[in-house]
Motif scaffolding. Sequence first.
Motif, short mmCIF file in Angstrom:
data_model
loop_
_atom_site.label_atom_id
_atom_site.label_comp_id
_atom_site.label_asym_id
_atom_site.label_seq_id
_atom_site.Cartn_x
_atom_site.Cartn_y
_atom_site.Cartn_z
N PHE A 1 6.10 21.49 -24.96
CA PHE A 1 5.88 22.62 -25.68
C PHE A 1 4.16 22.65 -25.77
N LYS A 2 3.11 21.96 -25.03
CA LYS A 2 1.65 22.06 -25.66
C LYS A 2 1.40 23.29 -24.91
N GLU A 3 1.87 23.57 -23.83
CA GLU A 3 1.05 24.70 -23.11
C GLU A 3 1.46 26.12 -23.25
N VAL B 1 -6.53 9.81 -9.33
CA VAL B 1 -5.15 9.62 -8.81
C VAL B 1 -3.98 10.05 -8.92
N ASN B 2 -3.57 10.54 -8.44
CA ASN B 2 -2.04 11.40 -9.09
C ASN B 2 -0.98 10.97 -7.00
N ARG B 3 0.08 10.65 -7.53
CA ARG B 3 1.15 10.92 -6.80
C ARG B 3 1.74 12.04 -5.54
N GLY C 1 -5.37 9.97 -3.78
CA GLY C 1 -3.79 9.57 -3.36
C GLY C 1 -3.88 8.14 -3.91
N PHE C 2 -2.28 7.76 -4.08
CA PHE C 2 -2.67 6.30 -4.53
C PHE C 2 -2.83 5.48 -3.65
N ASP C 3 -2.32 4.97 -2.48
CA ASP C 3 -3.13 4.78 -1.17
C ASP C 3 -4.23 4.97 -0.73
N THR D 1 -6.05 17.23 -29.66
CA THR D 1 -7.28 15.80 -30.02
C THR D 1 -6.51 14.86 -28.83
N ASP D 2 -5.92 14.84 -28.19
CA ASP D 2 -5.00 14.08 -27.65
C ASP D 2 -6.11 13.33 -26.48
N GLY D 3 -7.76 13.49 -25.81
CA GLY D 3 -8.58 13.22 -25.77
C GLY D 3 -9.37 12.71 -26.74
N THR E 1 0.14 8.64 -16.20
CA THR E 1 1.31 9.11 -15.46
C THR E 1 2.84 8.69 -16.57
N SER E 2 3.45 9.44 -16.36
CA SER E 2 4.24 9.31 -17.12
C SER E 2 5.98 7.93 -15.98
N ALA E 3 5.06 7.21 -15.52
CA ALA E 3 6.16 6.15 -14.52
C ALA E 3 6.53 5.22 -15.86
N SER E 4 5.64 4.81 -16.52
CA SER E 4 6.52 3.63 -17.65
C SER E 4 7.68 4.20 -18.46
N ASP F 1 -2.04 1.89 -20.31
CA ASP F 1 -1.61 2.20 -20.26
C ASP F 1 -1.88 4.17 -21.27
N MET F 2 -1.30 4.45 -21.41
CA MET F 2 -1.35 5.51 -22.77
C MET F 2 0.15 5.59 -23.26
N MET F 3 1.32 5.15 -22.47
CA MET F 3 2.65 4.77 -23.32
C MET F 3 2.88 3.36 -23.94
N VAL G 1 6.20 1.46 -12.42
CA VAL G 1 4.53 1.39 -11.83
C VAL G 1 4.56 2.69 -10.47
N PRO G 2 3.21 3.08 -10.67
CA PRO G 2 2.12 3.88 -9.97
C PRO G 2 2.14 3.37 -8.84
N GLY G 3 2.71 3.68 -7.49
CA GLY G 3 2.12 2.49 -6.78
C GLY G 3 0.98 3.30 -5.94
N LEU H 1 -5.00 7.62 -13.98
CA LEU H 1 -3.56 7.95 -13.04
C LEU H 1 -2.58 8.80 -13.19
N GLY H 2 -2.38 9.93 -12.75
CA GLY H 2 -2.15 11.29 -13.62
C GLY H 2 -2.87 12.58 -13.45
N ALA H 3 -1.70 13.38 -12.92
CA ALA H 3 -2.72 14.95 -12.96
C ALA H 3 -1.93 15.88 -14.02
N GLY H 4 -1.34 15.03 -14.97
CA GLY H 4 -0.45 16.27 -15.76
C GLY H 4 -1.28 16.28 -17.45
N GLY H 5 -0.66 17.04 -18.37
CA GLY H 5 -1.40 17.25 -19.10
C GLY H 5 -1.99 16.39 -19.98
N ALA H 6 -1.75 14.80 -19.85
CA ALA H 6 -2.28 13.73 -20.41
C ALA H 6 -3.40 13.47 -19.43
N ALA H 7 -3.20 13.63 -18.74
CA ALA H 7 -4.50 13.64 -17.50
C ALA H 7 -5.57 14.54 -18.31
#
Length: 272
Positions: A63-65, A149-151, A173-175, A100-102, A188-191, A213-215, A196-198, A125-131
């Motif tokens: 719901f953050k957005e 860097v994002n998938r 990109g990852f590679d 307050t996350d950042g 990322t939320s991969a964890s 890792d934010m997780m 693991v992000p590639g 790594l990641g381009a969602g809300g946390a990034a």
Amino acid sequence: MDRYAVIGNPVGHSKSPLIHRLFAEQTGQQISYEALLAPLDDFAGTLHGFLRDGQGANVTVPFKEQAWALVDQRSAEAEAAGAVNTVMRLADGRLFGDNTDGRGLLQDLQVNQRIALRGLRVLLLGAGGAARGAIRPLLQAQPAQLCVVNRTVARAEQLAAQFVGQGPISAAGFDWIEEPVDLIINATSASLGGEVPGISAKLIEPGHTLCYDMMYGHEATAFNRWAADQGAARCIDGLGMLIEQAAEAFALWRGIRPQTASILRKLRTSSA
Ligand code: NDP
């Protein structure tokens, strides 16, 4: 007694009620803090209903957005993040939204972990809300470079483009990258799915590169286990960030910032 809550879906797993209870005990503040499950189609009703007599709320996934769109005023951090994780009811009844996350991430990196970000080559790594919430405070810490860097590369490019002119930001990109960096932050939320992000193992210089890792969880996250296998100098999880972002919210609401070191020790022990 002043009332606060964390609103999310799901929310039963949230550590926020425990953290804020410990903050209140430590600072001698008389507050209550509960976890509220909002229906996926009626976050607004839950938030407004609670804040009719509640003083403030934390907002979590997904719901953050929506919270960003619902508040009447926003902090600069919330504006940059496009998301609100802390809401406060003002004296005139209007709602103020902060993110307050950042600040929590920076406090954990720079103060708790004693990592001086100035001059470092940083990969986010990641381009969602946390990034997104992390970029403005990371750039303010003056890294030598910050590469998002994002998938899905287009999302990284869009995100980086929003911060052009505010510091040395780029997207990839990852590679795309194989040069070692100083710090890798996994937003990322991969964890969550044990993945693991590639990214290339060459990004980690054994004995030098720091990984965050934010997780967080009972055991080392999938990303931190992988990074340790590549020889990362340190692998840090996001429990400190969680507690620091909560301390920032508590400070906004109550005008006093709790000391977090003892709370972090307590939560580490209880989740060990
Ligand atoms: P979002 O859903 O907004 O973003 C998810 C991101 O992860 C996207 O960039 C997505 O890439 C990427 N991703 C998802 N799965 C994979 C995968 N298998 N491999 C590679 N990339 C993947 O999530 P949030 O930004 O809200 O949260 C991200 C993480 O941060 C979560 O683990 C969350 O728990 C943590 N967090 C921790 C906080 C703390 O206080 N410690 C605070 C806030 C968040 P794509 O764009 O390609 O889909």
